[in-house]
Motif scaffolding. Structure first.
Motif, PDB file in Angstrom:
ATOM      1  N   ALA A   9       3.769   7.192   8.403  1.00 44.68           N
ATOM      2  CA  ALA A   9       4.185   8.633   7.964  1.00 44.68           C
ATOM      3  C   ALA A   9       5.214   8.549   6.795  1.00 44.68           C
ATOM      4  N   ASP A  10       5.966   7.323   6.974  1.00 50.31           N
ATOM      5  CA  ASP A  10       7.256   7.119   5.833  1.00 50.31           C
ATOM      6  C   ASP A  10       6.787   6.876   4.393  1.00 50.31           C
ATOM      7  N   GLN A  11       7.295   7.790   3.662  1.00 51.95           N
ATOM      8  CA  GLN A  11       6.926   7.929   2.250  1.00 51.95           C
ATOM      9  C   GLN A  11       7.963   7.061   1.202  1.00 51.95           C
ATOM     10  N   ALA A  14       6.713   4.282  -1.018  1.00 55.29           N
ATOM     11  CA  ALA A  14       5.902   4.538  -1.999  1.00 55.29           C
ATOM     12  C   ALA A  14       6.703   5.179  -3.140  1.00 55.29           C
ATOM     13  N   THR A  15       7.716   5.971  -2.717  1.00 57.47           N
ATOM     14  CA  THR A  15       8.599   6.265  -3.793  1.00 57.47           C
ATOM     15  C   THR A  15       9.321   5.114  -4.581  1.00 57.47           C
ATOM     16  N   ALA A  16       9.874   4.146  -3.901  1.00 55.95           N
ATOM     17  CA  ALA A  16      10.656   3.043  -4.433  1.00 55.95           C
ATOM     18  C   ALA A  16       9.536   2.411  -5.382  1.00 55.95           C
ATOM     19  N   ILE A  17       8.390   2.274  -5.059  1.00 47.40           N
ATOM     20  CA  ILE A  17       7.199   1.617  -6.113  1.00 47.40           C
ATOM     21  C   ILE A  17       6.835   2.381  -7.244  1.00 47.40           C
ATOM     22  N   GLU A  18       7.113   3.831  -7.031  1.00 47.22           N
ATOM     23  CA  GLU A  18       6.671   4.578  -8.295  1.00 47.22           C
ATOM     24  C   GLU A  18       7.831   4.545  -9.182  1.00 47.22           C
TER      25      GLU A  18
END
Length: 54
Positions: A9-11, A14-18
């Motif tokens: 569930a940790d997002q 994904a934010t760091a990759i974006e």
């Protein structure tokens, strides 16, 4: 088992990759513009230099 559910569930990853992809895209755009301007400036200085040398 709850650790696996929390990890799934940790997002934050994904934010760091974006953000990384956005930064890479901006870097590529800056490099392209600087490369284009560098060629243009080199031609301009070559013309000025040849005109001064006459």
């Amino acid at each position: 088992m709850t650790l696996i559910k929390r990890f799934a569930a940790d997002q934050s990853g994904a934010t760091a990759i974006e953000y990384g992809l956005i930064a890479a895209g901006i870097s590529v755009a800056i490099i392209a513009v600087v490369n284009s301007l560098g060629t243009s400036l080199m031609n301009t200085f070559s013309n000025v230099s040849s005109q001064i040398g006459k």
